[in-house]
Design a protein around this motif. Structure first.
Motif, PDB file in Angstrom:
ATOM      1  N   LEU A  45       0.856  -1.182   0.000  1.00  0.00           N
ATOM      2  CA  LEU A  45       0.000   0.000   0.000  1.00  0.00           C
ATOM      3  C   LEU A  45       0.890   1.229   0.000  1.00  0.00           C
ATOM      4  O   LEU A  45       1.836   1.315   0.787  1.00  0.00           O
ATOM      5  CB  LEU A  45      -0.892   0.011   1.241  1.00  0.00           C
ATOM      6  CG  LEU A  45      -1.849  -1.159   1.378  1.00  0.00           C
ATOM      7  CD1 LEU A  45      -2.573  -1.090   2.708  1.00  0.00           C
ATOM      8  CD2 LEU A  45      -2.823  -1.195   0.231  1.00  0.00           C
ATOM      9  N   VAL A  46       0.585   2.165  -0.887  1.00  0.00           N
ATOM     10  CA  VAL A  46       1.333   3.421  -0.960  1.00  0.00           C
ATOM     11  C   VAL A  46       0.353   4.523  -0.603  1.00  0.00           C
ATOM     12  O   VAL A  46      -0.715   4.643  -1.218  1.00  0.00           O
ATOM     13  CB  VAL A  46       1.928   3.646  -2.371  1.00  0.00           C
ATOM     14  CG1 VAL A  46       2.802   4.891  -2.382  1.00  0.00           C
ATOM     15  CG2 VAL A  46       2.717   2.419  -2.846  1.00  0.00           C
ATOM     16  N   ILE A  47       0.706   5.315   0.438  1.00  0.00           N
ATOM     17  CA  ILE A  47      -0.200   6.362   0.897  1.00  0.00           C
ATOM     18  C   ILE A  47       0.540   7.694   1.010  1.00  0.00           C
ATOM     19  O   ILE A  47       1.706   7.729   1.376  1.00  0.00           O
ATOM     20  CB  ILE A  47      -0.851   6.017   2.259  1.00  0.00           C
ATOM     21  CG1 ILE A  47       0.174   5.956   3.389  1.00  0.00           C
ATOM     22  CG2 ILE A  47      -1.636   4.715   2.160  1.00  0.00           C
ATOM     23  CD1 ILE A  47      -0.443   5.795   4.784  1.00  0.00           C
ATOM     24  N   PRO A  48      -0.160   8.786   0.702  1.00  0.00           N
ATOM     25  CA  PRO A  48       0.435  10.086   0.989  1.00  0.00           C
ATOM     26  C   PRO A  48       0.365  10.343   2.488  1.00  0.00           C
ATOM     27  O   PRO A  48      -0.532   9.815   3.173  1.00  0.00           O
ATOM     28  CB  PRO A  48      -0.455  11.058   0.210  1.00  0.00           C
ATOM     29  CG  PRO A  48      -1.783  10.378   0.145  1.00  0.00           C
ATOM     30  CD  PRO A  48      -1.493   8.902   0.096  1.00  0.00           C
ATOM     31  N   LYS A  49       1.269  11.126   2.990  1.00  0.00           N
ATOM     32  CA  LYS A  49       1.251  11.456   4.414  1.00  0.00           C
ATOM     33  C   LYS A  49       0.238  12.552   4.732  1.00  0.00           C
ATOM     34  O   LYS A  49      -0.117  12.750   5.888  1.00  0.00           O
ATOM     35  CB  LYS A  49       2.648  11.843   4.884  1.00  0.00           C
ATOM     36  CG  LYS A  49       3.605  10.656   4.889  1.00  0.00           C
ATOM     37  CD  LYS A  49       4.971  11.035   5.417  1.00  0.00           C
ATOM     38  CE  LYS A  49       5.895   9.839   5.480  1.00  0.00           C
ATOM     39  NZ  LYS A  49       7.247  10.207   5.962  1.00  0.00           N
ATOM     40  N   GLY A  50      -0.238  13.248   3.721  1.00  0.00           N
ATOM     41  CA  GLY A  50      -1.239  14.292   3.919  1.00  0.00           C
ATOM     42  C   GLY A  50      -2.636  13.710   4.063  1.00  0.00           C
ATOM     43  O   GLY A  50      -2.882  12.547   3.722  1.00  0.00           O
ATOM     44  N   ALA A  75       6.972   4.402  -8.252  1.00  0.00           N
ATOM     45  CA  ALA A  75       7.977   3.818  -9.148  1.00  0.00           C
ATOM     46  C   ALA A  75       9.041   3.058  -8.366  1.00  0.00           C
ATOM     47  O   ALA A  75       9.471   1.970  -8.770  1.00  0.00           O
ATOM     48  CB  ALA A  75       8.618   4.910 -10.002  1.00  0.00           C
ATOM     49  N   GLU A  76       9.457   3.602  -7.234  1.00  0.00           N
ATOM     50  CA  GLU A  76      10.469   2.937  -6.412  1.00  0.00           C
ATOM     51  C   GLU A  76       9.925   1.647  -5.802  1.00  0.00           C
ATOM     52  O   GLU A  76      10.632   0.627  -5.748  1.00  0.00           O
ATOM     53  CB  GLU A  76      10.970   3.880  -5.321  1.00  0.00           C
ATOM     54  CG  GLU A  76      12.129   3.330  -4.523  1.00  0.00           C
ATOM     55  CD  GLU A  76      13.386   3.047  -5.339  1.00  0.00           C
ATOM     56  OE1 GLU A  76      14.158   2.150  -4.930  1.00  0.00           O
ATOM     57  OE2 GLU A  76      13.608   3.697  -6.376  1.00  0.00           O
ATOM     58  N   VAL A  77       8.687   1.655  -5.360  1.00  0.00           N
ATOM     59  CA  VAL A  77       8.077   0.446  -4.801  1.00  0.00           C
ATOM     60  C   VAL A  77       7.998  -0.643  -5.868  1.00  0.00           C
ATOM     61  O   VAL A  77       8.340  -1.806  -5.617  1.00  0.00           O
ATOM     62  CB  VAL A  77       6.684   0.746  -4.208  1.00  0.00           C
ATOM     63  CG1 VAL A  77       5.908  -0.533  -3.921  1.00  0.00           C
ATOM     64  CG2 VAL A  77       6.818   1.586  -2.954  1.00  0.00           C
TER      65      VAL A  77
END
Length: 127
Positions: A45-50, A75-77
Motif C-alpha cells: 500500500l502506498v499512501i500520501p502522508k497528507g 515507481a520505487e516500490v
C-alpha cells in the motif's frame, strides 16, 4: 465536493506511529508498507502522508511536490518488488478505490501495488 478527512482512520494512526507497519519505502510525503492481508505475493500500500480521502481529492488538493513525491515513490516500490514491466519484470496492477461505488474501506487515499503473479481480469462483469 467537500472532502472530510477522518483522522481516526487506520492509515492516519499508522502515520502517527500508533499502529506498527512493515515499511517498504518512505519519503518526506509518502509511506509504502506491506498489506496485512496480501492478495498477491507482493502487495504494498502506498499512501500520501497528507490528509487526502480519495485519489481525486489528492490530485485536486495536494501540492505539486506531494504529487511528484508520491508518483516517484510508486515507481520505487514497483522497482523494489521487482515488477518493473519496462525493464524485464513481469508487471503489476495498481488499484485505488474511492467512495461507496469504489468500495473504499479506509477513508485515506491509498494505492495498492500487486505483483508476483498473474492478477487475473481487471473486473468481473455482472450480467
Amino acid at each position: 465536493m467537500a472532502y472530510v478527512y477522518d483522522d481516526t482512520n487506520i492509515f492516519a494512526r499508522i502515520l502517527r506511529g500508533e499502529i506498527p507497519n512493515k515499511t517498504v519505502y518512505e519519503t518526506e510525503h509518502t509511506l509504502a508498507f506491506a498489506d496485512i492481508a496480501p492478495k498477491a505475493p507482493a502487495h504494498v500500500l502506498v499512501i500520501p502522508k497528507g490528509p487526502y480521502v480519495t485519489y481525486d481529492h489528492f490530485c485536486a488538493a495536494a501540492s505539486a511536490e506531494e504529487i511528484v513525491d508520491f508518483s516517484r515513490a510508486v515507481a520505487e516500490v514497483v522497482k523494489l518488488v521487482g515488477a518493473e514491466a519496462h525493464s524485464g519484470g513481469k508487471g503489476f496492477r495498481a488499484i485505488t478505490n474511492a467512495g461507496e461505488h469504489g468500495v473504499q474501506e479506509v477513508p485515506h487515499f491509498h494505492l495498492h501495488i500487486l505483483a508476483g503473479r498473474n492478477i487475473g481480469p481487471m473486473i468481473l462483469s455482472e450480467d
